[in-house]
Design an enzyme around this catalytic site. Structure first.
Site, PDB file in Angstrom:
ATOM      1  N   GLU A 110       0.823  -1.194   0.000  1.00  0.00           N
ATOM      2  CA  GLU A 110       0.000   0.000   0.000  1.00  0.00           C
ATOM      3  C   GLU A 110       0.859   1.246   0.000  1.00  0.00           C
ATOM      4  OE1 GLU A 110      -3.408   0.042   2.106  1.00  0.00           O
ATOM      5  OE2 GLU A 110      -3.767  -2.082   1.747  1.00  0.00           O
ATOM      6  N   CYS A 143       3.169   8.412   1.232  1.00  0.00           N
ATOM      7  CA  CYS A 143       3.451   7.523   2.357  1.00  0.00           C
ATOM      8  C   CYS A 143       3.838   6.153   1.787  1.00  0.00           C
ATOM      9  CB  CYS A 143       2.210   7.422   3.246  1.00  0.00           C
ATOM     10  SG  CYS A 143       2.436   6.327   4.646  1.00  0.00           S
ATOM     11  N   CYS A 150       4.084  -6.707   8.876  1.00  0.00           N
ATOM     12  CA  CYS A 150       5.042  -6.213   9.864  1.00  0.00           C
ATOM     13  C   CYS A 150       5.144  -7.211  11.001  1.00  0.00           C
ATOM     14  CB  CYS A 150       4.594  -4.865  10.411  1.00  0.00           C
ATOM     15  SG  CYS A 150       5.815  -4.117  11.522  1.00  0.00           S
ATOM     16  N   CYS A 154       2.437  -4.274  17.006  1.00  0.00           N
ATOM     17  CA  CYS A 154       1.855  -3.300  17.935  1.00  0.00           C
ATOM     18  C   CYS A 154       0.347  -3.555  18.015  1.00  0.00           C
ATOM     19  CB  CYS A 154       2.142  -1.883  17.450  1.00  0.00           C
ATOM     20  SG  CYS A 154       3.915  -1.588  17.264  1.00  0.00           S
ATOM     21  N   CYS A 157      -2.350  -1.529  15.808  1.00  0.00           N
ATOM     22  CA  CYS A 157      -2.056  -1.292  14.394  1.00  0.00           C
ATOM     23  C   CYS A 157      -2.636  -2.396  13.506  1.00  0.00           C
ATOM     24  CB  CYS A 157      -0.542  -1.221  14.202  1.00  0.00           C
ATOM     25  SG  CYS A 157      -0.043  -1.114  12.481  1.00  0.00           S
ATOM     26  N   GLY A 201       4.900  -1.833   7.475  1.00  0.00           N
ATOM     27  CA  GLY A 201       6.223  -2.384   7.774  1.00  0.00           C
ATOM     28  C   GLY A 201       7.085  -1.509   8.664  1.00  0.00           C
ATOM     29  N   LEU A 255       6.625   6.828  19.717  1.00  0.00           N
ATOM     30  CA  LEU A 255       6.722   6.721  21.179  1.00  0.00           C
ATOM     31  C   LEU A 255       5.441   6.097  21.723  1.00  0.00           C
ATOM     32  CD1 LEU A 255       8.292   7.467  23.777  1.00  0.00           C
ATOM     33  CD2 LEU A 255       7.135   9.694  23.702  1.00  0.00           C
ATOM     34  N   CYS A 375      -3.019   6.473   9.066  1.00  0.00           N
ATOM     35  CA  CYS A 375      -1.967   5.769   9.804  1.00  0.00           C
ATOM     36  C   CYS A 375      -2.486   4.495  10.430  1.00  0.00           C
ATOM     37  CB  CYS A 375      -1.468   6.618  10.972  1.00  0.00           C
ATOM     38  SG  CYS A 375      -0.530   8.025  10.487  1.00  0.00           S
TER      39      CYS A 375
HETATM   40  N1  SAH Z   1       6.520   0.773  11.572  1.00  0.00           N
HETATM   41  C1  SAH Z   1       6.863   2.133  11.674  1.00  0.00           C
HETATM   42  C2  SAH Z   1       6.291   2.992  10.566  1.00  0.00           C
HETATM   43  C3  SAH Z   1       4.880   2.693  10.134  1.00  0.00           C
HETATM   44  S1  SAH Z   1       3.616   3.023  11.289  1.00  0.00           S
HETATM   45  C4  SAH Z   1       6.448   2.686  13.014  1.00  0.00           C
HETATM   46  O1  SAH Z   1       5.731   2.012  13.740  1.00  0.00           O
HETATM   47  O2  SAH Z   1       6.898   3.770  13.350  1.00  0.00           O
HETATM   48  C5  SAH Z   1       3.479   4.782  11.185  1.00  0.00           C
HETATM   49  C6  SAH Z   1       2.797   5.445  12.398  1.00  0.00           C
HETATM   50  O3  SAH Z   1       1.426   5.080  12.476  1.00  0.00           O
HETATM   51  C7  SAH Z   1       3.416   5.026  13.712  1.00  0.00           C
HETATM   52  O4  SAH Z   1       3.737   6.160  14.475  1.00  0.00           O
HETATM   53  C8  SAH Z   1       2.324   4.232  14.383  1.00  0.00           C
HETATM   54  O5  SAH Z   1       2.408   4.347  15.780  1.00  0.00           O
HETATM   55  C9  SAH Z   1       1.073   4.874  13.822  1.00  0.00           C
HETATM   56  N2  SAH Z   1      -0.104   4.026  13.897  1.00  0.00           N
HETATM   57  C10 SAH Z   1      -0.179   2.700  13.810  1.00  0.00           C
HETATM   58  N3  SAH Z   1      -1.459   2.285  13.900  1.00  0.00           N
HETATM   59  C11 SAH Z   1      -2.224   3.398  14.060  1.00  0.00           C
HETATM   60  C12 SAH Z   1      -3.616   3.615  14.184  1.00  0.00           C
HETATM   61  N4  SAH Z   1      -4.498   2.624  14.157  1.00  0.00           N
HETATM   62  N5  SAH Z   1      -4.050   4.891  14.315  1.00  0.00           N
HETATM   63  C13 SAH Z   1      -3.177   5.928  14.294  1.00  0.00           C
HETATM   64  N6  SAH Z   1      -1.849   5.767  14.157  1.00  0.00           N
HETATM   65  C14 SAH Z   1      -1.359   4.514  14.044  1.00  0.00           C
HETATM   66 FE1  SF4 Z   2       4.667  -2.411  12.538  1.00  0.00          FE
HETATM   67 FE2  SF4 Z   2       4.653   0.256  12.858  1.00  0.00          FE
HETATM   68 FE3  SF4 Z   2       2.348  -1.156  12.860  1.00  0.00          FE
HETATM   69 FE4  SF4 Z   2       4.025  -1.351  14.898  1.00  0.00          FE
HETATM   70  S1  SF4 Z   2       2.922   0.509  14.267  1.00  0.00           S
HETATM   71  S2  SF4 Z   2       2.999  -3.061  13.875  1.00  0.00           S
HETATM   72  S3  SF4 Z   2       5.990  -1.224  13.892  1.00  0.00           S
HETATM   73  S4  SF4 Z   2       3.751  -0.914  11.158  1.00  0.00           S
END
Ligand code: SAH
Ligand code: SF4
Length: 385
Positions: A110, A143, A150, A154, A157, A201, A255, A375
């Site tokens: 994506e 983006c 990944c 988290c 996510c 990722g 963070l 995001c």
């Molecule tokens: N893997 C890397 C980059 C991709 S995620 C990382 O985690 O930094 C990019 C951003 O999206 C990260 O800051 C993550 O915390 C945020 N993110 C992930 N899931 C989200 C969600 N459901 N709502 C808002 N932000 C989210």
């Molecule tokens: Fe991977 Fe970033 Fe999603 Fe965490 S927030 S699972 S590191 S893509």
């Protein structure tokens, strides 16, 4: 700086014929080496680079600076451009577009295009003679994904739900940008294009390919690295390597929590590297003039969005002792992810609390939520809701 042999992908053609050799992703010595057998002079290789990375040609037959005969010879030897292809587009009411882009094995990743108000800046009445030629300036942020799925897992996510499927190659990472620029007829240099490596990722778990893509994007694709930002969940060995790079994007750290206890609940990676260890690693990165590190902070309703959390974040940012800002992101919901969106007034209070204490804090506007382009919503979902 070369990017290493792992880029040179030679896949045997499905029909068992000539090997399928992908050119997109190769440049400099790698490109010369791949085409060694043709006895090309340096300028021919450069013409190909311009065609691949500036014109973004989709096929060798479009390399019009080459004589026909050469195009045919190279094609007959099994070479092809291999520019990643947009196979599906979802368009949001806010102008954001989400694409499924097919890599070399047909699996999709994506990529998101977020236009930024391209108001009539060019119509300033300066009366240029060639005003008919002036194309409206595009401003957009792309983006970019670095892996399919990944492994970091988290809890909040959506991408995590896929698990880790595979790493992307440098050509596939930079190729997402090329495919999207081609679609929008956008040109770095003329148009203002920002890149964020915040798609699917964890870039620092695919470090070599990610950095090779950065060099390709900053080199022949001419996107200044100061317009690129990479976000990491806090992979310490990756941050330490990143600190040594001469050409590198700006750095963002996800963070997402004010302390290790809360962070461990939502980001298991915290058990491997604590917040303090991540911050210590970031301290090794020599920042450019006026550069700041971004802390991204996803606000999860009732979990990390209260004033006491904001106060802890302030302390943490102060202790970090490097120029930083905080980007607040209201959590974007997705199917099968059990968190609550923060209340609008909590988001506002949180931001104010940081600002009052001198921590620059911004609220990131969610883009393309209706098409799952925001995001953490990136997962190979089908259509829009
Ligand atoms: N893997 C890397 C980059 C991709 S995620 C990382 O985690 O930094 C990019 C951003 O999206 C990260 O800051 C993550 O915390 C945020 N993110 C992930 N899931 C989200 C969600 N459901 N709502 C808002 N932000 C989210
Ligand atoms: Fe991977 Fe970033 Fe999603 Fe965490 S927030 S699972 S590191 S893509």
């Amino acid at each position: 700086m070369t990017t290493g042999g792992e880029l040179r992908t030679t896949i045997l053609d499905a029909r068992g014929g000539a090997p399928d050799r992908v050119l997109f992703g190769l440049w400099n010595e790698e490109l010369s080496e791949a085409l060694e057998g043709f006895g090309l002079l340096r300028y021919r290789v450069r013409q190909l680079e311009t065609a691949l990375y500036r014109q973004k040609v989709a096929g060798i037959n479009e390399v019009t600076t080459w004589p026909n005969e050469l195009r045919e010879k190279v094609t007959a030897a099994g070479f092809r451009v291999g520019l990643p292809e947009i196979v599906e587009t979802f368009r949001s009411v806010d102008g954001t577009e989400r694409y499924l882009i097919a890599g070399r094995d047909g699996q999709t990743v994506e990529t998101v295009w977020m236009p930024e108000g391209d108001g009539g800046e060019s119509g300033d009445g300066s009366g240029g003679e060639d005003s008919s030629e002036a194309k409206a300036l595009s401003r957009a942020t792309i983006c970019v994904s670095s892996q399919i799925g990944c492994a970091v897992n988290c809890q909040f996510c959506l991408t995590a739900k896929l698990g880790m499927l595979r790493n992307l190659t440098a050509g596939e990472i930079a190729g997402q940008v090329a495919a999207v620029l081609r679609k929008h007829d956008a040109e770095p240099g003329r148009d203002r294009i920002n890149l964020v490596f915040m798609g699917m990722g964890e870039p620092f778990l695919n470090y070599d390919a990610f950095m090779a893509a950065v060099r390709l994007l900053a080199g022949p694709m001419e996107i200044p690295e100061s317009r690129m930002t990479v976000s990491t969940s806090g992979i310490v060995p990756g941050i330490l390597r990143f600190a040594q790079e001469k050409v590198r994007p700006k750095l963002a750290i996800s963070l997402n929590a004010p302390n290790d206890a809360i962070r461990e609940q939502i980001m298991l990676v915290t058990r491997k590297w604590s917040i303090a260890e991540v911050i210590e690693a970031v301290r090794q990165v020599p920042l450019r003039q006026r550069e700041r590190v971004t802390f991204e902070y996803v606000l999860l309703g009732g979990v990390n969005d209260q004033l006491e959390h904001a106060d802890e974040v302030v302390k943490l940012v102060r202790r970090a002792q490097f120029p930083a800002k905080v980007n607040l992101i209201a959590w974007n919901p997705g199917p099968g992810v059990a968190f609550a969106m923060p209340r609008a007034e909590d988001v506002e209070r949180f931001q104010e609390r940081l600002r009052e204490q001198g921590v620059p804090a911004f609220v990131r506007r969610p883009r393309g939520r209706d098409i799952y382009a925001a995001c953490g919503q990136l997962k190979k979902t089908g259509g829009s809701r």
